[in-house]
Design a protein around this motif. Structure first.
Motif, PDB file in Angstrom:
ATOM      1  N   THR A 152       0.836  -1.206   0.000  1.00  0.00           N
ATOM      2  CA  THR A 152       0.000   0.000   0.000  1.00  0.00           C
ATOM      3  C   THR A 152       0.866   1.248   0.000  1.00  0.00           C
ATOM      4  O   THR A 152       1.609   1.478  -0.926  1.00  0.00           O
ATOM      5  CB  THR A 152      -0.999  -0.025   1.167  1.00  0.00           C
ATOM      6  OG1 THR A 152      -1.636  -1.323   1.207  1.00  0.00           O
ATOM      7  CG2 THR A 152      -2.091   1.019   0.964  1.00  0.00           C
ATOM      8  N   ASP A 153       0.807   2.068   1.064  1.00  0.00           N
ATOM      9  CA  ASP A 153       1.576   3.324   1.096  1.00  0.00           C
ATOM     10  C   ASP A 153       2.866   3.193   1.895  1.00  0.00           C
ATOM     11  O   ASP A 153       3.464   4.198   2.286  1.00  0.00           O
ATOM     12  CB  ASP A 153       0.717   4.458   1.655  1.00  0.00           C
ATOM     13  CG  ASP A 153       0.146   4.147   3.035  1.00  0.00           C
ATOM     14  OD1 ASP A 153       0.290   3.004   3.503  1.00  0.00           O
ATOM     15  OD2 ASP A 153      -0.454   5.052   3.645  1.00  0.00           O
ATOM     16  N   GLN A 154       3.328   1.959   2.118  1.00  0.00           N
ATOM     17  CA  GLN A 154       4.556   1.746   2.873  1.00  0.00           C
ATOM     18  C   GLN A 154       5.755   1.485   1.970  1.00  0.00           C
ATOM     19  O   GLN A 154       6.813   1.070   2.439  1.00  0.00           O
ATOM     20  CB  GLN A 154       4.374   0.576   3.842  1.00  0.00           C
ATOM     21  CG  GLN A 154       3.222   0.751   4.815  1.00  0.00           C
ATOM     22  CD  GLN A 154       3.381   1.992   5.673  1.00  0.00           C
ATOM     23  OE1 GLN A 154       4.344   2.131   6.418  1.00  0.00           O
ATOM     24  NE2 GLN A 154       2.420   2.920   5.577  1.00  0.00           N
ATOM     25  N   SER A 155       5.601   1.711   0.671  1.00  0.00           N
ATOM     26  CA  SER A 155       6.698   1.557  -0.270  1.00  0.00           C
ATOM     27  C   SER A 155       6.506   2.561  -1.402  1.00  0.00           C
ATOM     28  O   SER A 155       5.620   3.411  -1.345  1.00  0.00           O
ATOM     29  CB  SER A 155       6.749   0.131  -0.810  1.00  0.00           C
ATOM     30  OG  SER A 155       7.866  -0.043  -1.665  1.00  0.00           O
ATOM     31  N   TYR A 156       7.340   2.453  -2.432  1.00  0.00           N
ATOM     32  CA  TYR A 156       7.268   3.385  -3.551  1.00  0.00           C
ATOM     33  C   TYR A 156       6.407   2.865  -4.688  1.00  0.00           C
ATOM     34  O   TYR A 156       6.277   3.513  -5.720  1.00  0.00           O
ATOM     35  CB  TYR A 156       8.674   3.699  -4.076  1.00  0.00           C
ATOM     36  CG  TYR A 156       9.498   2.489  -4.460  1.00  0.00           C
ATOM     37  CD1 TYR A 156       9.254   1.795  -5.636  1.00  0.00           C
ATOM     38  CD2 TYR A 156      10.527   2.044  -3.636  1.00  0.00           C
ATOM     39  CE1 TYR A 156      10.008   0.681  -5.996  1.00  0.00           C
ATOM     40  CE2 TYR A 156      11.286   0.938  -3.975  1.00  0.00           C
ATOM     41  CZ  TYR A 156      11.022   0.261  -5.154  1.00  0.00           C
ATOM     42  OH  TYR A 156      11.770  -0.840  -5.511  1.00  0.00           O
ATOM     43  N   TYR A 157       5.783   1.697  -4.527  1.00  0.00           N
ATOM     44  CA  TYR A 157       4.971   1.125  -5.594  1.00  0.00           C
ATOM     45  C   TYR A 157       3.727   1.970  -5.849  1.00  0.00           C
ATOM     46  O   TYR A 157       3.247   2.696  -4.979  1.00  0.00           O
ATOM     47  CB  TYR A 157       4.550  -0.300  -5.246  1.00  0.00           C
ATOM     48  CG  TYR A 157       5.696  -1.247  -5.020  1.00  0.00           C
ATOM     49  CD1 TYR A 157       6.724  -1.348  -5.942  1.00  0.00           C
ATOM     50  CD2 TYR A 157       5.755  -2.048  -3.883  1.00  0.00           C
ATOM     51  CE1 TYR A 157       7.790  -2.225  -5.743  1.00  0.00           C
ATOM     52  CE2 TYR A 157       6.807  -2.926  -3.676  1.00  0.00           C
ATOM     53  CZ  TYR A 157       7.821  -3.005  -4.603  1.00  0.00           C
ATOM     54  OH  TYR A 157       8.871  -3.866  -4.394  1.00  0.00           O
ATOM     55  N   CYS A 363      -0.389   7.023  -9.469  1.00  0.00           N
ATOM     56  CA  CYS A 363       0.772   7.593  -8.783  1.00  0.00           C
ATOM     57  C   CYS A 363       1.301   6.639  -7.721  1.00  0.00           C
ATOM     58  O   CYS A 363       0.627   5.720  -7.261  1.00  0.00           O
ATOM     59  CB  CYS A 363       0.411   8.937  -8.149  1.00  0.00           C
ATOM     60  SG  CYS A 363      -0.863   8.819  -6.884  1.00  0.00           S
ATOM     61  N   GLY A 364       2.525   6.877  -7.330  1.00  0.00           N
ATOM     62  CA  GLY A 364       3.170   6.095  -6.275  1.00  0.00           C
ATOM     63  C   GLY A 364       4.248   6.920  -5.623  1.00  0.00           C
ATOM     64  O   GLY A 364       4.199   8.145  -5.619  1.00  0.00           O
ATOM     65  N   GLY A 365       5.255   6.262  -5.075  1.00  0.00           N
ATOM     66  CA  GLY A 365       6.336   6.967  -4.395  1.00  0.00           C
ATOM     67  C   GLY A 365       6.171   6.935  -2.888  1.00  0.00           C
ATOM     68  O   GLY A 365       5.150   6.506  -2.352  1.00  0.00           O
ATOM     69  N   ARG A 366       7.194   7.397  -2.219  1.00  0.00           N
ATOM     70  CA  ARG A 366       7.141   7.527  -0.756  1.00  0.00           C
ATOM     71  C   ARG A 366       6.258   8.712  -0.375  1.00  0.00           C
ATOM     72  O   ARG A 366       5.893   9.523  -1.233  1.00  0.00           O
ATOM     73  CB  ARG A 366       8.556   7.747  -0.222  1.00  0.00           C
ATOM     74  CG  ARG A 366       9.515   6.614  -0.503  1.00  0.00           C
ATOM     75  CD  ARG A 366       9.247   5.408   0.380  1.00  0.00           C
ATOM     76  NE  ARG A 366      10.214   4.345   0.119  1.00  0.00           N
ATOM     77  CZ  ARG A 366      10.198   3.172   0.751  1.00  0.00           C
ATOM     78  NH1 ARG A 366       9.280   2.922   1.664  1.00  0.00           N
ATOM     79  NH2 ARG A 366      11.097   2.252   0.457  1.00  0.00           N
ATOM     80  N   LEU A 394      11.571  15.589  -1.831  1.00  0.00           N
ATOM     81  CA  LEU A 394      10.383  16.309  -1.372  1.00  0.00           C
ATOM     82  C   LEU A 394       9.108  15.785  -2.041  1.00  0.00           C
ATOM     83  O   LEU A 394       8.027  15.849  -1.462  1.00  0.00           O
ATOM     84  CB  LEU A 394      10.534  17.804  -1.653  1.00  0.00           C
ATOM     85  CG  LEU A 394      11.643  18.523  -0.872  1.00  0.00           C
ATOM     86  CD1 LEU A 394      11.786  19.960  -1.360  1.00  0.00           C
ATOM     87  CD2 LEU A 394      11.341  18.503   0.625  1.00  0.00           C
ATOM     88  N   LEU A 395       9.259  15.271  -3.252  1.00  0.00           N
ATOM     89  CA  LEU A 395       8.108  14.760  -4.005  1.00  0.00           C
ATOM     90  C   LEU A 395       7.870  13.264  -3.796  1.00  0.00           C
ATOM     91  O   LEU A 395       6.972  12.689  -4.400  1.00  0.00           O
ATOM     92  CB  LEU A 395       8.298  15.043  -5.500  1.00  0.00           C
ATOM     93  CG  LEU A 395       8.265  16.528  -5.891  1.00  0.00           C
ATOM     94  CD1 LEU A 395       8.772  16.720  -7.304  1.00  0.00           C
ATOM     95  CD2 LEU A 395       6.863  17.084  -5.760  1.00  0.00           C
ATOM     96  N   GLY A 396       8.692  12.631  -2.956  1.00  0.00           N
ATOM     97  CA  GLY A 396       8.497  11.206  -2.669  1.00  0.00           C
ATOM     98  C   GLY A 396       9.019  10.271  -3.740  1.00  0.00           C
ATOM     99  O   GLY A 396       8.590   9.126  -3.836  1.00  0.00           O
ATOM    100  N   GLY A 434       4.325  12.171  -6.258  1.00  0.00           N
ATOM    101  CA  GLY A 434       5.274  11.255  -6.873  1.00  0.00           C
ATOM    102  C   GLY A 434       5.773  11.727  -8.228  1.00  0.00           C
ATOM    103  O   GLY A 434       6.291  10.926  -9.010  1.00  0.00           O
ATOM    104  N   GLN A 435       5.664  13.015  -8.505  1.00  0.00           N
ATOM    105  CA  GLN A 435       6.083  13.526  -9.816  1.00  0.00           C
ATOM    106  C   GLN A 435       7.603  13.603  -9.921  1.00  0.00           C
ATOM    107  O   GLN A 435       8.300  13.808  -8.923  1.00  0.00           O
ATOM    108  CB  GLN A 435       5.486  14.914 -10.051  1.00  0.00           C
ATOM    109  CG  GLN A 435       5.774  15.483 -11.435  1.00  0.00           C
ATOM    110  CD  GLN A 435       5.028  16.770 -11.709  1.00  0.00           C
ATOM    111  OE1 GLN A 435       3.871  16.919 -11.295  1.00  0.00           O
ATOM    112  NE2 GLN A 435       5.663  17.706 -12.392  1.00  0.00           N
ATOM    113  N   PHE A 436       8.118  13.467 -11.138  1.00  0.00           N
ATOM    114  CA  PHE A 436       9.553  13.597 -11.395  1.00  0.00           C
ATOM    115  C   PHE A 436       9.752  13.777 -12.895  1.00  0.00           C
ATOM    116  O   PHE A 436       9.013  13.235 -13.715  1.00  0.00           O
ATOM    117  CB  PHE A 436      10.311  12.342 -10.917  1.00  0.00           C
ATOM    118  CG  PHE A 436       9.941  11.096 -11.675  1.00  0.00           C
ATOM    119  CD1 PHE A 436      10.704  10.660 -12.761  1.00  0.00           C
ATOM    120  CD2 PHE A 436       8.817  10.365 -11.334  1.00  0.00           C
ATOM    121  CE1 PHE A 436      10.361   9.519 -13.473  1.00  0.00           C
ATOM    122  CE2 PHE A 436       8.459   9.216 -12.042  1.00  0.00           C
ATOM    123  CZ  PHE A 436       9.236   8.794 -13.117  1.00  0.00           C
TER     124      PHE A 436
END
Length: 581
Positions: A152-157, A363-366, A394-396, A434-436
């Motif tokens: 879920t929200d505990q990784s960058y997936y 979207c994903g990310g930290r 800063l964007l995860g 999670g943008q980059f």
């Protein structure tokens, strides 16, 4: 939170053997079809533990967190969810034939075992995957086991708007199998995929029949207005087919052509439409969205695709249709599918009913830094100050693996949904989550699909690319600057009225709160009047937040259970008629 039913909940529970039984892949149909939805055995164990026995039954394809699953239990990152069932007796090995096992979506990491042998591993909770299980089958009974982990929200997936601690604009996390599981029998040499591209200006359609083997293919095209015509070509090579007396597709006239492909012993049926989406200057020199060569104002609604009884999974096909039909009836011509990929039948219904689609990438990310991504970015947007998206931490998006996975899933999403004429825009990033490297990601998306438009960064963290200046406006007076891109108001409104008997939570999350349907309707009308005043300045797209309530978020046009239309339908229809070019 209070449990809510929809009008379809009871019929699903009364007929569990018929749950979501419709053919799941309308863009590539075969006669062979074995649906594996229904009750499976399940158990939740600790990491690394294989089940010795099962805890009970789960109704697939509903996640264990969803009421319709019959489980209503959360899967935590340290746990494994196990599914088990026996394959139907008709699934047996035959000379010259292969059995393909398909999963619409499994959130998040899945390992598939057939007769205790590992057949497939797959990472990614929103995209389908398949495996040829023929060599794993044996005479007699065949056992299918699926093990699932979800971070879920505990990784960058990629996770969308799921959160283990739900609240506000983030919703109940769901896990496991959440789209149809099915099988089909094919010949040894068979079609893997179709790529269908309308060439509107040339009055042709280009068809590529993707196969593991080479050979000759036959493509037959027909419609309700014409007799069938047939063209032959080579597998894996583009085949261009003229479309005489071309009938264009629009939301007002969603005309479809039918297509059949034969490759050796294999035959698949599909469809396509002739339509073109583009950006051009109107008579006043203002950049607008054009549909089939004419200016076309897009009146949209943000669509989260959540259900109180099924979470990510609509209770039935009729429910999928309901949202589309109702928004169309109320005068909208576009849905923005928000940070979720639906089962393919949803896009099929948009194709045949006539509804444009803006498709978000998931979207994903930290966890991102809220002060930076939400407050500072939103404030600076008021002054048209552009912030960089190379601040990965800063964007995860600190992990390179996470950035690579996003790009690969973006490409696979485009491949998956390519054939659907309803999809006119890819939305790459939303509000900086999670943008980059948006410029580079936009280049990759454009290179892969030059036929559709791109919303590079919806809301803020705009990097100046894509086809839109994509504005989210909930708090400030709407302002426009002269742009070479199309001006699009891609989120606005979010007005709330909590219908007590049709709400899950006592909490209210939204951007302006009203006490009755009458007050909400008046507020909506006043808002749209102000928004419509900017059409002459270049506004070409509006997307109201949102189609339905979701948990604490009670800013829907409909209640979460789809029972109460919260804004007067005459007000909705009147303003949709006025919002045009």
């Amino acid at each position: 939170m209070k449990k809510l039913k929809t009008r379809w909940t009871d019929q699903v529970l009364e007929h569990p053997d018929q749950v979501l039984a419709e053919y799941p892949r309308p863009s590539m149909r075969r006669e062979s079809y074995v649906n594996l939805n229904g009750y499976w055995d399940y158990v939740i164990t600790g990491k690394g533990k294989r089940p010795e026995r099962y805890a009970g039954r789960i109704l697939v394809p509903f996640s264990p967190e969803a009421p319709l699953s019959g489980v209503e239990r959360s899967l935590h990152p340290s746990q494994v969810l196990w599914y088990r069932r026996m394959l139907p007796g008709e699934v047996e090995r035959r000379s010259g034939r292969r059995w393909l096992l398909h999963f619409g979506a499994v959130d998040q990491f899945a390992a598939v075992y057939v007769n205790k042998r590992l057949a497939k591993k797959h990472l990614g909770g929103y995209l389908p995957f398949s495996v040829d299980v023929t060599d794993f089958l044996r005479k007699g009974e065949n056992e299918l086991i699926v093990g699932v982990r979800d971070f879920t929200d505990q990784s960058y997936y990629s996770r969308g708007k799921q959160k283990l601690q739900r609240g506000g604009m983030f919703y109940t996390a769901q896990s496991g199998i959440w789209q149809t599981v099915w099988m089909e029998e094919v010949s040894e040499a068979h079609v893997d995929r179709l790529k269908i591209t309308p060439l509107y200006d040339e009055k042709m359609v280009e068809v590529t029949v993707c196969c593991a083997d080479r050979g000759q293919v036959s493509v037959a095209v027909s419609s309700e207005e014409t007799q069938p015509w047939e063209v032959e070509g080579e597998a894996n090579e583009p085949i261009r087919i003229p479309v005489p007396r071309m009938h264009p597709w629009t939301p007002e006239d969603p005309f479809l052509y039918f297509l059949s492909v034969t490759f050796g012993e294999d035959r698949v049926d599909s469809y396509f439409a002739m339509r073109k989406i583009s950006v051009s200057l109107d008579a006043e020199g203002i950049p607008r969205t054009f549909l089939n060569g004419r200016p076309y104002f897009q009146r949209g609604v943000l669509d989260q695709g959540y259900w109180p009884d099924g979470l990510y999974t609509a209770p039935c096909d009729e429910a999928l249709e309901f949202d589309i039909r109702e928004m169309k009836r109320l005068g909208f011509n576009m849905l923005r599918k928000h940070i979720k990929i639906e089962p393919e039948r949803w896009y099929y219904h948009c194709d045949r009913l006539g509804m444009l689609v803006w498709q978000d990438m998931v979207c994903g990310g930290r966890p991102y830094r809220k002060w930076y991504v939400t407050y500072l970015a939103n404030g600076l947007e008021k002054f048209h100050i552009r912030m960089t998206d190379r601040t990965y931490g800063l964007l995860g998006r600190k992990e390179e693996k996470g950035r690579q996975q996003f790009v690969e899933e973006m490409k696979e999403t485009i491949r998956l949904l390519w054939n659907h004429p309803s999809i006119v825009t890819w939305v790459l990033f939303n509000e900086g989550w999670g943008q980059f490297d948006a410029k580079e990601v936009t280049r990759l998306a454009r290179e892969m699909d030059p036929s559709r438009l791109i919303d590079q960064a919806s809301g803020w963290f705009d990097q100046g690319g894509g086809d839109f200046r994509s504005i989210h406006n909930y708090f400030f007076k709407l302002r426009f600057w002269r742009e070479e891109r199309v001006q699009a108001l891609t989120e606005f409104g979010g007005f709330c009225w909590r219908c007590r008997e049709h709400s899950m939570s006592g909490k209210v999350y939204g951007y302006r709160i009203y006490g009755s349907k009458k007050e909400l309707s008046a507020g909506y009308g006043q808002l749209i009047k102000e928004v419509a005043s900017h059409i002459g300045e270049g506004l070409s797209v509006t997307i109201y937040t949102q189609l339905s309530d979701v948990e604490e978020e009670v800013n829907g046009i409909y209640t979460y259970d789809r029972e109460i239309l919260k804004i007067d339908e005459n007000v909705l229809k009147e303003w949709n008629e006025k919002c045009s070019i």
